[in-house]
Write a protein that holds these residues in place. Structure first.
Motif, short mmCIF file in Angstrom:
data_model
loop_
_atom_site.label_atom_id
_atom_site.label_comp_id
_atom_site.label_asym_id
_atom_site.label_seq_id
_atom_site.Cartn_x
_atom_site.Cartn_y
_atom_site.Cartn_z
N ASP A 48 6.94 -16.59 -10.38
CA ASP A 48 5.78 -16.15 -11.14
C ASP A 48 4.55 -16.16 -10.24
N VAL A 49 3.57 -15.34 -10.60
CA VAL A 49 2.33 -15.28 -9.83
C VAL A 49 1.16 -15.59 -10.75
N THR A 50 0.11 -16.14 -10.18
CA THR A 50 -1.06 -16.52 -10.96
C THR A 50 -1.99 -15.33 -11.13
N PRO A 51 -2.90 -15.39 -12.10
CA PRO A 51 -3.91 -14.32 -12.23
C PRO A 51 -4.72 -14.13 -10.95
N SER A 52 -5.02 -15.21 -10.25
CA SER A 52 -5.76 -15.09 -9.00
C SER A 52 -4.96 -14.32 -7.96
N GLN A 53 -3.68 -14.61 -7.84
CA GLN A 53 -2.83 -13.90 -6.89
C GLN A 53 -2.71 -12.43 -7.26
N MET A 54 -2.66 -12.13 -8.55
CA MET A 54 -2.61 -10.74 -8.99
C MET A 54 -3.88 -10.01 -8.58
N ARG A 55 -5.03 -10.67 -8.74
CA ARG A 55 -6.30 -10.03 -8.37
C ARG A 55 -6.34 -9.76 -6.87
N VAL A 56 -5.90 -10.73 -6.08
CA VAL A 56 -5.91 -10.56 -4.63
C VAL A 56 -4.97 -9.44 -4.22
N MET A 57 -3.77 -9.42 -4.80
CA MET A 57 -2.81 -8.38 -4.43
C MET A 57 -3.30 -7.00 -4.83
N ASN A 58 -3.90 -6.89 -6.01
CA ASN A 58 -4.48 -5.61 -6.41
C ASN A 58 -5.51 -5.13 -5.39
N ALA A 59 -6.36 -6.05 -4.95
CA ALA A 59 -7.39 -5.70 -3.98
C ALA A 59 -6.77 -5.23 -2.67
N ILE A 60 -5.71 -5.91 -2.24
CA ILE A 60 -5.03 -5.54 -0.99
C ILE A 60 -4.41 -4.15 -1.11
N LEU A 61 -3.69 -3.91 -2.20
CA LEU A 61 -3.00 -2.63 -2.36
C LEU A 61 -3.98 -1.47 -2.44
N ILE A 62 -5.09 -1.68 -3.13
CA ILE A 62 -6.11 -0.63 -3.22
C ILE A 62 -6.72 -0.37 -1.85
N THR A 63 -6.99 -1.43 -1.11
CA THR A 63 -7.64 -1.31 0.20
C THR A 63 -6.76 -0.59 1.21
N MET A 64 -5.47 -0.91 1.22
CA MET A 64 -4.57 -0.39 2.24
C MET A 64 -4.06 1.01 1.91
N MET A 65 -4.35 1.52 0.74
CA MET A 65 -3.77 2.78 0.29
C MET A 65 -4.24 3.98 1.10
N GLU A 66 -5.49 3.98 1.56
CA GLU A 66 -6.06 5.22 2.11
C GLU A 66 -7.06 4.91 3.21
N HIS A 67 -7.03 5.71 4.26
CA HIS A 67 -8.08 5.66 5.28
C HIS A 67 -8.19 7.00 5.98
N GLY A 68 -8.13 8.07 5.20
CA GLY A 68 -8.37 9.39 5.74
C GLY A 68 -7.20 9.95 6.53
N LEU A 69 -7.52 10.82 7.48
CA LEU A 69 -6.49 11.52 8.25
C LEU A 69 -6.01 10.67 9.43
N THR A 70 -5.37 9.58 9.08
CA THR A 70 -4.77 8.69 10.07
C THR A 70 -3.44 9.29 10.55
N PRO A 71 -2.84 8.72 11.61
CA PRO A 71 -1.54 9.25 12.06
C PRO A 71 -0.51 9.36 10.94
N SER A 72 -0.47 8.39 10.03
CA SER A 72 0.52 8.45 8.95
C SER A 72 0.26 9.63 8.03
N ALA A 73 -1.01 9.89 7.71
CA ALA A 73 -1.34 11.01 6.83
C ALA A 73 -1.08 12.34 7.52
N ILE A 74 -1.40 12.43 8.81
CA ILE A 74 -1.15 13.66 9.56
C ILE A 74 0.35 13.93 9.63
N ALA A 75 1.14 12.88 9.86
CA ALA A 75 2.59 13.05 9.92
C ALA A 75 3.12 13.56 8.58
N THR A 76 2.64 12.98 7.49
CA THR A 76 3.09 13.41 6.16
C THR A 76 2.72 14.86 5.89
N ARG A 77 1.50 15.24 6.19
CA ARG A 77 1.07 16.62 5.95
C ARG A 77 1.85 17.60 6.83
#
Length: 254
Positions: A48-77
């Protein structure tokens, strides 16, 4: 003597029921107020995870989702332009770029922090200075520090660290990161930002997530961002433009 057959604790099912670990998918997970991040963490970590851990993980997932036309995005396109019938292949191509230079540096930084977390303050500062000098002597990049765009600080890291300090009950990795950051600034005689992957490493460490799993959360997050790049590519194609621009810009040399 033969070895026992492998087992799994992730999923079981009958003719009428499906279970994620010990939780009934239909009668429990889809009936209560379960959310994806909570279920994902429980499924991956087996606890099980705590509400605090859920908030931290949400923040991490949102932050790491996007950073423009990086090598990974260029490869995908680029792959989607070449094979539009294979959306998953285009996403997979982008995820292959999550490595030791972009996004995947989380685990490299976490390994350094793991050297510090169990030391007292004096020993931690001494070892942090040694780590920085060792990397500088080898002219090796120190994972988790520096950014080619964000100066003097990475705003993503600042917010993640703020959230971590609010939510982490025992911020050992955050403390180690701050100590390492002080050693970096002292060695180079100037401020060098903690980047988003460095902050993420500390937050995941303080959630007791094994270093070997950390990159997996970056992969989960970035996959969503890459699907967004495909959605935009469908509306406003840029893959061919990227290809043609590179083809014109890089000349042949015998």
């Amino acid at each position: 003597m033969s070895k026992p057959a492998p087992t799994t604790s992730l999923c079981r099912y009958t003719d009428t029921e499906i279970f994620y670990r010990d939780r009934n998918l239909v009668d429990e997970l889809l009936t209560t107020d379960s959310d994806f991040v909570t279920v994902m963490m429980q499924h991956i970590l087996g606890r099980d995870v705590t509400p605090s851990q859920m908030r931290v993980m949400n923040a991490i997932l949102i932050t790491m989702m996007e950073h423009g036309l990086t090598p990974s995005a260029i490869a995908t396109r680029s792959i989607y332009m070449s094979a539009p019938e294979n959306l998953q292949g285009a996403v997979a191509a982008g995820l292959m770029a999550v490595g030791s230079q972009f996004v995947g540096t989380i685990e490299n930084n976490a390994r350094l922090l793991a050297e510090l977390v169990d030391l007292d303050a004096e020993a931690q500062a001494t070892r942090a200075a040694e780590i920085v000098r060792e990397h500088r002597a080898r002219k090796a990049h120190l994972p988790g520090f520096g950014h080619h765009l964000h100066k003097p600080d990475d705003p993503r890291a600042l917010k993640l660290l703020e959230i971590g300090e609010e939510e982490c009950e025992d911020p050992r990795y955050l403390t180690a990161l701050r100590t390492l950051a002080s050693a970096v600034d002292a060695e180079f005689q100037r401020h060098i930002t903690i980047n988003a992957t460095g902050a993420t490493a500390a937050l995941l460490g303080d959630m007791d997530i094994p270093v070997e799993l950390m990159r997996g959360f970056a992969v989960i997050s970035r996959a969503a961002g890459l699907v967004a790049h495909i959605a935009e590519e469908q509306r406003k194609p840029s893959g061919r433009f990227i290809w043609e621009t590179i083809d014109k810009a890089i000349s042949f040399e015998d």
